[in-house]
Design a protein around this motif. Structure first.
Motif, PDB file in Angstrom:
ATOM      1  N   GLU A 127       0.818  -1.215   0.000  1.00 33.81           N
ATOM      2  CA  GLU A 127       0.000   0.000   0.000  1.00 33.81           C
ATOM      3  C   GLU A 127       0.851   1.264   0.000  1.00 33.81           C
ATOM      4  O   GLU A 127       0.344   2.363  -0.276  1.00 33.81           O
ATOM      5  CB  GLU A 127      -0.921   0.037   1.223  1.00 33.81           C
ATOM      6  CG  GLU A 127      -0.208   0.399   2.522  1.00 33.81           C
ATOM      7  CD  GLU A 127      -1.111   0.490   3.742  1.00 33.81           C
ATOM      8  OE1 GLU A 127      -2.340   0.583   3.576  1.00 33.81           O
ATOM      9  OE2 GLU A 127      -0.569   0.432   4.863  1.00 33.81           O
ATOM     10  N   LYS A 131       0.119   5.445  -0.904  1.00 36.39           N
ATOM     11  CA  LYS A 131       0.124   6.430   0.173  1.00 36.39           C
ATOM     12  C   LYS A 131       1.162   7.528  -0.077  1.00 36.39           C
ATOM     13  O   LYS A 131       0.938   8.694   0.258  1.00 36.39           O
ATOM     14  CB  LYS A 131       0.381   5.748   1.516  1.00 36.39           C
ATOM     15  CG  LYS A 131      -0.665   4.698   1.882  1.00 36.39           C
ATOM     16  CD  LYS A 131      -2.083   5.230   1.796  1.00 36.39           C
ATOM     17  CE  LYS A 131      -3.109   4.149   2.060  1.00 36.39           C
ATOM     18  NZ  LYS A 131      -4.514   4.644   1.895  1.00 36.39           N
ATOM     19  N   ASP A 134      -0.381   9.853  -2.438  1.00 33.92           N
ATOM     20  CA  ASP A 134      -1.297  10.739  -1.715  1.00 33.92           C
ATOM     21  C   ASP A 134      -0.528  11.897  -1.081  1.00 33.92           C
ATOM     22  O   ASP A 134      -0.996  13.051  -1.092  1.00 33.92           O
ATOM     23  CB  ASP A 134      -2.045   9.967  -0.622  1.00 33.92           C
ATOM     24  CG  ASP A 134      -3.065   8.994  -1.178  1.00 33.92           C
ATOM     25  OD1 ASP A 134      -3.411   9.096  -2.375  1.00 33.92           O
ATOM     26  OD2 ASP A 134      -3.520   8.125  -0.406  1.00 33.92           O
ATOM     27  N   TRP A 151       9.872   4.871   5.912  1.00 35.33           N
ATOM     28  CA  TRP A 151       8.478   4.541   6.230  1.00 35.33           C
ATOM     29  C   TRP A 151       8.472   3.741   7.526  1.00 35.33           C
ATOM     30  O   TRP A 151       9.206   2.750   7.655  1.00 35.33           O
ATOM     31  CB  TRP A 151       7.842   3.728   5.120  1.00 35.33           C
ATOM     32  CG  TRP A 151       6.408   3.338   5.398  1.00 35.33           C
ATOM     33  CD1 TRP A 151       5.981   2.313   6.204  1.00 35.33           C
ATOM     34  CD2 TRP A 151       5.221   3.961   4.899  1.00 35.33           C
ATOM     35  NE1 TRP A 151       4.612   2.258   6.240  1.00 35.33           N
ATOM     36  CE2 TRP A 151       4.113   3.265   5.437  1.00 35.33           C
ATOM     37  CE3 TRP A 151       4.990   5.036   4.038  1.00 35.33           C
ATOM     38  CZ2 TRP A 151       2.808   3.609   5.149  1.00 35.33           C
ATOM     39  CZ3 TRP A 151       3.682   5.380   3.751  1.00 35.33           C
ATOM     40  CH2 TRP A 151       2.613   4.673   4.298  1.00 35.33           C
ATOM     41  N   MET A 194       0.052   8.589   8.313  1.00 29.71           N
ATOM     42  CA  MET A 194      -1.102   7.847   7.814  1.00 29.71           C
ATOM     43  C   MET A 194      -1.867   7.331   9.019  1.00 29.71           C
ATOM     44  O   MET A 194      -1.282   6.683   9.894  1.00 29.71           O
ATOM     45  CB  MET A 194      -0.673   6.672   6.936  1.00 29.71           C
ATOM     46  CG  MET A 194      -1.847   5.891   6.357  1.00 29.71           C
ATOM     47  SD  MET A 194      -1.366   4.315   5.582  1.00 29.71           S
ATOM     48  CE  MET A 194      -1.078   3.288   7.050  1.00 29.71           C
ATOM     49  N   GLY A 198      -6.076   4.846   6.880  1.00 30.57           N
ATOM     50  CA  GLY A 198      -5.317   4.985   5.645  1.00 30.57           C
ATOM     51  C   GLY A 198      -5.261   6.386   5.087  1.00 30.57           C
ATOM     52  O   GLY A 198      -4.782   6.598   3.965  1.00 30.57           O
ATOM     53  N   VAL A 200      -3.790   9.991   4.605  1.00 28.78           N
ATOM     54  CA  VAL A 200      -2.472  10.626   4.697  1.00 28.78           C
ATOM     55  C   VAL A 200      -2.625  12.117   4.951  1.00 28.78           C
ATOM     56  O   VAL A 200      -3.424  12.798   4.311  1.00 28.78           O
ATOM     57  CB  VAL A 200      -1.678  10.382   3.397  1.00 28.78           C
ATOM     58  CG1 VAL A 200      -0.392  11.215   3.383  1.00 28.78           C
ATOM     59  CG2 VAL A 200      -1.354   8.901   3.253  1.00 28.78           C
TER      60      VAL A 200
END
Length: 204
Positions: A127, A131, A134, A151, A194, A198, A200
């Protein structure tokens, strides 16, 4: 939005024929932590290193360098027999799994907020590509050349999974400066979160 401006000493010009600034951020798709293929490959390495069913309250992946997307490092945090532990995987220059070790601070007040965990196999690394896109959509249009540097997945006591991450970018119109045998380039760090749904957002 507050950006952190940093000047990076990119590469010695003597190596420019092999690498160079323009080529420094070119990464094979299966090693790129901004692509689904690269993220699936990274997850496979992490699961192979630590175990698919390893219960963690935090998991981190990082790129090889600033303004680069090549997977280089992973770290997990977990509670084992009441002790706060961590373990890491280094990909470059050669793949190496370091032994698990206890963290320096073993404070009951800190530990009480680290009681939730999920299995590594259940973290949705694939995912991340969407993200990051986004996040890029939230960045002003005068920035370009986006890269994912870090991350971090976090799991709370209710097993809600959230994340914080850092995207780096160049500013349009800024050029690489040559000083002696080095190339200097500015890059800008932008931090995002996030939530458990989900969504952001720009980090505070």
């Amino acid at each position: 939005m507050n950006f952190v401006k940093t000047t990076s000493c990119v590469l010695a010009l003597a190596l420019a024929g092999l690498f160079g600034c323009k080529n420094a951020n070119k990464v094979d798709n299966d090693k790129n932590i901004k692509t689904v293929a690269g993220l699936i490959s990274a997850k496979e390495k992490i699961v192979a290193a630590f175990g698919a069913d390893k219960m963690v309250y935090s998991a981190t992946i990082m790129a090889k360098d600033h303004i680069n997307d090549e997977f280089m490092y992973a770290d997990i945090s977990f509670i084992e027999k009441g002790v706060d532990m961590s373990q890491d995987l280094i990909i470059l220059p050669e793949e190496k799994i370091n032994p698990a070790k206890s963290k320096t601070i073993q404070n009951p007040l800190v530990l009480k907020n680290k009681q939730g965990a999920v299995a590594l196999k259940d973290l949705k690394f694939e995912e991340i590509e969407a993200k990051v896109k986004d996040a890029e959509a939230l960045i002003p249009s005068d920035y370009e050349n986006f890269h994912l540097y870090r991350w971090v997945y976090n799991v709370d006591n209710e097993r809600n999974v959230t994340a914080n991450f850092t995207v780096e970018a160049a500013k349009k119109g800024e050029t690489v400066e040559t000083k002696g045998k080095m190339e200097l380039a500015n890059y800008y760090e932008m931090n995002f979160t996030m939530d458990e749904n989900g969504i952001v957002r720009i980090a505070d």
